[in-house]
Design a protein around this motif. Structure first.
Motif, mmCIF file in Angstrom:
data_model
loop_
_atom_site.group_PDB
_atom_site.id
_atom_site.type_symbol
_atom_site.label_atom_id
_atom_site.label_comp_id
_atom_site.label_asym_id
_atom_site.label_seq_id
_atom_site.Cartn_x
_atom_site.Cartn_y
_atom_site.Cartn_z
ATOM 1 N N ILE A 20 -94.122 -24.156 -51.314
ATOM 2 C CA ILE A 20 -95.156 -25.099 -50.874
ATOM 3 C C ILE A 20 -94.716 -25.717 -49.552
ATOM 4 C CG2 ILE A 20 -96.487 -27.161 -51.456
ATOM 5 C CD1 ILE A 20 -95.810 -26.629 -54.400
ATOM 6 N N GLY A 21 -95.596 -25.656 -48.574
ATOM 7 C CA GLY A 21 -95.303 -26.237 -47.273
ATOM 8 C C GLY A 21 -96.438 -27.121 -46.799
ATOM 9 N N LEU A 22 -96.152 -27.933 -45.794
ATOM 10 C CA LEU A 22 -97.145 -28.854 -45.249
ATOM 11 C C LEU A 22 -97.353 -28.602 -43.760
ATOM 12 C CD1 LEU A 22 -96.017 -32.308 -46.758
ATOM 13 C CD2 LEU A 22 -97.458 -30.552 -47.817
ATOM 14 N N ILE A 23 -98.604 -28.728 -43.321
ATOM 15 C CA ILE A 23 -98.927 -28.837 -41.901
ATOM 16 C C ILE A 23 -99.620 -30.183 -41.719
ATOM 17 C CG2 ILE A 23 -100.228 -27.916 -39.949
ATOM 18 C CD1 ILE A 23 -100.162 -25.183 -41.301
ATOM 19 N N ILE A 24 -99.044 -31.032 -40.893
ATOM 20 C CA ILE A 24 -99.656 -32.333 -40.616
ATOM 21 C C ILE A 24 -100.636 -32.125 -39.454
ATOM 22 C CG2 ILE A 24 -99.245 -34.779 -40.254
ATOM 23 C CD1 ILE A 24 -97.803 -33.543 -42.701
ATOM 24 N N ASN A 25 -101.915 -32.304 -39.727
ATOM 25 C CA ASN A 25 -102.950 -31.962 -38.761
ATOM 26 C C ASN A 25 -103.641 -33.213 -38.216
ATOM 27 O OD1 ASN A 25 -104.414 -30.008 -37.312
ATOM 28 N ND2 ASN A 25 -106.088 -30.018 -38.785
ATOM 29 N N GLN A 26 -104.171 -33.062 -36.999
ATOM 30 C CA GLN A 26 -104.924 -34.126 -36.338
ATOM 31 C C GLN A 26 -104.083 -35.399 -36.191
ATOM 32 O OE1 GLN A 26 -108.351 -34.456 -38.922
ATOM 33 N NE2 GLN A 26 -109.333 -32.663 -38.045
ATOM 34 N N VAL A 27 -102.840 -35.201 -35.767
ATOM 35 C CA VAL A 27 -101.907 -36.315 -35.654
ATOM 36 C C VAL A 27 -101.687 -36.647 -34.177
ATOM 37 C CG1 VAL A 27 -99.881 -34.796 -35.681
ATOM 38 C CG2 VAL A 27 -99.642 -37.155 -36.413
ATOM 39 N N PRO A 28 -101.641 -37.940 -33.801
ATOM 40 C CA PRO A 28 -101.506 -38.280 -32.378
ATOM 41 C C PRO A 28 -100.135 -37.986 -31.793
ATOM 42 C CG PRO A 28 -101.564 -40.267 -33.730
ATOM 43 C CD PRO A 28 -101.898 -39.123 -34.631
ATOM 44 N N LYS A 29 -99.078 -38.129 -32.605
ATOM 45 C CA LYS A 29 -97.731 -37.943 -32.090
ATOM 46 C C LYS A 29 -96.874 -37.167 -33.092
ATOM 47 C CE LYS A 29 -97.745 -42.279 -29.443
ATOM 48 N NZ LYS A 29 -97.065 -43.582 -29.245
ATOM 49 N N LYS A 30 -95.916 -36.419 -32.564
ATOM 50 C CA LYS A 30 -95.005 -35.670 -33.430
ATOM 51 C C LYS A 30 -94.219 -36.610 -34.343
ATOM 52 C CE LYS A 30 -94.216 -31.615 -30.476
ATOM 53 N NZ LYS A 30 -93.189 -30.791 -29.791
ATOM 54 N N ARG A 31 -93.852 -37.757 -33.822
ATOM 55 C CA ARG A 31 -93.064 -38.705 -34.620
ATOM 56 C C ARG A 31 -93.801 -39.099 -35.894
ATOM 57 N NH1 ARG A 31 -93.750 -43.853 -35.059
ATOM 58 N NH2 ARG A 31 -95.079 -43.952 -33.198
ATOM 59 N N ILE A 32 -95.099 -39.337 -35.781
ATOM 60 C CA ILE A 32 -95.889 -39.719 -36.949
ATOM 61 C C ILE A 32 -95.938 -38.562 -37.946
ATOM 62 C CG2 ILE A 32 -98.196 -40.385 -37.744
ATOM 63 C CD1 ILE A 32 -98.568 -41.822 -35.084
ATOM 64 N N ALA A 33 -96.077 -37.342 -37.436
ATOM 65 C CA ALA A 33 -96.100 -36.169 -38.317
ATOM 66 C C ALA A 33 -94.792 -36.056 -39.096
ATOM 67 C CB ALA A 33 -96.347 -34.909 -37.497
ATOM 68 N N LYS A 34 -93.681 -36.282 -38.412
ATOM 69 C CA LYS A 34 -92.384 -36.206 -39.084
ATOM 70 C C LYS A 34 -92.260 -37.275 -40.169
ATOM 71 C CE LYS A 34 -90.626 -32.802 -36.751
ATOM 72 N NZ LYS A 34 -90.389 -31.487 -37.422
ATOM 73 N N GLU A 35 -92.797 -38.452 -39.890
ATOM 74 C CA GLU A 35 -92.739 -39.530 -40.877
ATOM 75 C C GLU A 35 -93.575 -39.196 -42.109
ATOM 76 O OE1 GLU A 35 -94.050 -42.933 -38.721
ATOM 77 O OE2 GLU A 35 -92.155 -43.190 -37.618
ATOM 78 N N VAL A 36 -94.772 -38.646 -41.895
ATOM 79 C CA VAL A 36 -95.639 -38.278 -43.016
ATOM 80 C C VAL A 36 -94.982 -37.193 -43.860
ATOM 81 C CG1 VAL A 36 -97.854 -37.254 -43.661
ATOM 82 C CG2 VAL A 36 -97.759 -38.951 -41.829
ATOM 83 N N PHE A 37 -94.466 -36.150 -43.194
ATOM 84 C CA PHE A 37 -93.800 -35.085 -43.944
ATOM 85 C C PHE A 37 -92.600 -35.621 -44.709
ATOM 86 C CE2 PHE A 37 -90.431 -32.010 -44.474
ATOM 87 C CZ PHE A 37 -91.081 -30.993 -45.167
ATOM 88 N N SER A 38 -91.782 -36.411 -44.052
ATOM 89 C CA SER A 38 -90.560 -36.927 -44.682
ATOM 90 C C SER A 38 -90.877 -37.747 -45.924
ATOM 91 C CB SER A 38 -89.766 -37.763 -43.685
ATOM 92 O OG SER A 38 -89.315 -36.966 -42.611
ATOM 93 N N GLU A 39 -91.925 -38.557 -45.870
ATOM 94 C CA GLU A 39 -92.282 -39.393 -47.014
ATOM 95 C C GLU A 39 -92.754 -38.541 -48.187
ATOM 96 O OE1 GLU A 39 -93.172 -42.766 -49.410
ATOM 97 O OE2 GLU A 39 -91.756 -42.282 -47.786
ATOM 98 N N ILE A 40 -93.619 -37.571 -47.926
ATOM 99 C CA ILE A 40 -94.119 -36.717 -49.008
ATOM 100 C C ILE A 40 -92.990 -35.861 -49.570
ATOM 101 C CG2 ILE A 40 -95.722 -34.856 -49.597
ATOM 102 C CD1 ILE A 40 -97.597 -35.943 -47.435
ATOM 103 N N ASN A 41 -92.153 -35.317 -48.697
ATOM 104 C CA ASN A 41 -91.041 -34.488 -49.145
ATOM 105 C C ASN A 41 -90.044 -35.306 -49.963
ATOM 106 O OD1 ASN A 41 -89.599 -31.936 -49.154
ATOM 107 N ND2 ASN A 41 -88.153 -32.877 -47.736
ATOM 108 N N ARG A 42 -89.802 -36.544 -49.543
ATOM 109 C CA ARG A 42 -88.875 -37.412 -50.275
ATOM 110 C C ARG A 42 -89.354 -37.643 -51.711
ATOM 111 N NH1 ARG A 42 -88.587 -42.525 -51.826
ATOM 112 N NH2 ARG A 42 -90.652 -42.972 -50.938
ATOM 113 N N ILE A 43 -90.633 -37.942 -51.855
ATOM 114 C CA ILE A 43 -91.186 -38.192 -53.187
ATOM 115 C C ILE A 43 -91.134 -36.921 -54.035
ATOM 116 C CG2 ILE A 43 -93.280 -38.812 -54.457
ATOM 117 C CD1 ILE A 43 -94.024 -40.590 -52.080
ATOM 118 N N CYS A 44 -91.430 -35.777 -53.418
ATOM 119 C CA CYS A 44 -91.408 -34.510 -54.162
ATOM 120 C C CYS A 44 -90.006 -34.175 -54.659
ATOM 121 C CB CYS A 44 -91.945 -33.381 -53.287
ATOM 122 S SG CYS A 44 -93.737 -33.376 -53.110
#
Length: 299
Positions: free
Chosen positions: A203-227
């Motif tokens: 299972i992988g994630l693509i963070i789409n329609q995001v203004p900055k790479k930093r925000i994408a990394k934060e979203v992925f990190s949070e979901i991955n941490r919980i998983c």
């Protein structure tokens, strides 16, 4: 039928399909198969408006440009619209295939961009397929495994019976995630559903329609941490696609963004994501092909 009864019915249907899958897979272990086997990538999301279909379409084009034989299956049954992104006229769809009115070759739409499409159609008949219909569908789609390098399955943006039938059986799933406050909860709902029946799936994630790479990394990190903490599952980071007005332009012009604006940041992001998907495919090649019997993998 109330919501609890409907939920229980859906679970019984999925369990039945999975039992049939296991029996078919065990039978196939004793057969020597020499035909090529395609990689299948299921692209899904927890809500509409994430840009999932546009992203799937452009990923398909990028792989086609790499020389791959690609087919996109629009699995948003009854509400299929991915064919409109290419400006192609739709003559036949999955309902014609399922009901035997057309053969597989008749419902495959060859685009001008080097890849093929199979439309989920606009018919209400496709919105409530039975188990029998699903099994017929997978029988009809069996030849795709020997004529493609990659099959992209673009699901509906919901946990409908049709969507979960794909999520619970395919071995590689990409969840498209928008950077909004509901993204974490909706994505985790999907992942929990997948893991209930399909624990071994990548299972992988693509963070789409995001203004900055930093925000994408934060979203992925949070979901991955919980998983990792709650579900004991590590996710694959397929990167992000940043907000770019050229995406809307490519939809309006009915062209892949790589043709229209190859130097745009969205195009560069999609190219990076495609390379990442390709890299994972090389690393996990023994896990990401369809089994010898397509039906045993899909339903």
């Amino acid at each position: 039928m109330d919501s609890d009864q409907s939920s229980n019915h859906a679970k019984l249907v999925i369990q039945k399909l999975l039992k049939q899958t296991q029996e078919s897979s065990e039978s196939d272990q004793n057969k020597k198969i020499s035909t090529p086997r395609a990689r299948v990538l299921c692209v899904t999301s927890g809500k509409g408006g994430t840009g999932k279909s546009v992203l799937t379409y452009n990923i398909g084009f990028h792989f086609a440009q790499k020389g791959c034989q690609v087919t996109i299956l629009d699995a948003d049954m009854g509400l299929g619209n991915i064919h409109s992104l290419s400006g192609s006229s739709l003559n036949y769809d999955l309902v014609d295939l399922i009901h035997g009115r057309m053969d597989l070759d008749d419902v495959i739409l060859e685009t001008d961009f080097g890849f093929s499409l199979i439309s989920g159609g606009k018919s209400a008949e496709l919105a409530n397929l039975t188990c029998h219909d699903f099994r017929k569908l997978t029988d009809y789609l069996e030849p795709l495994k020997s004529t493609n390098d990659l099959i992209l399955v673009d699901t509906a943006s919901s946990l409908s019976l049709q969507t979960t039938a794909f999520l619970h059986t395919l071995n590689e799933i990409v969840v498209v995630v928008p950077p909004d406050p509901t993204a974490v909860s909706t994505t985790l709902t999907i992942i929990r559903s997948i893991l209930q029946f399909n624990r071994s799936a990548l299972i992988g994630l693509i963070i789409n329609q995001v203004p900055k790479k930093r925000i994408a990394k934060e979203v992925f990190s949070e979901i991955n941490r919980i998983c990792i903490l709650e579900l004991n599952k590590k996710l694959i980071d397929y990167g992000q696609v940043r907000t770019d007005s050229n995406i809307g332009l490519s939809v309006t012009q009915q062209q892949p963004i790589q043709l229209l604006t190859p130097n745009s940041r969205a195009c560069r992001d999609i190219s990076w994501t495609t390379d990442r998907i390709e890299w994972v495919g090389r690393r996990q090649s023994n896990r990401l092909t369809l089994p010898s019997n397509l039906q045993s993998s899909w339903l």
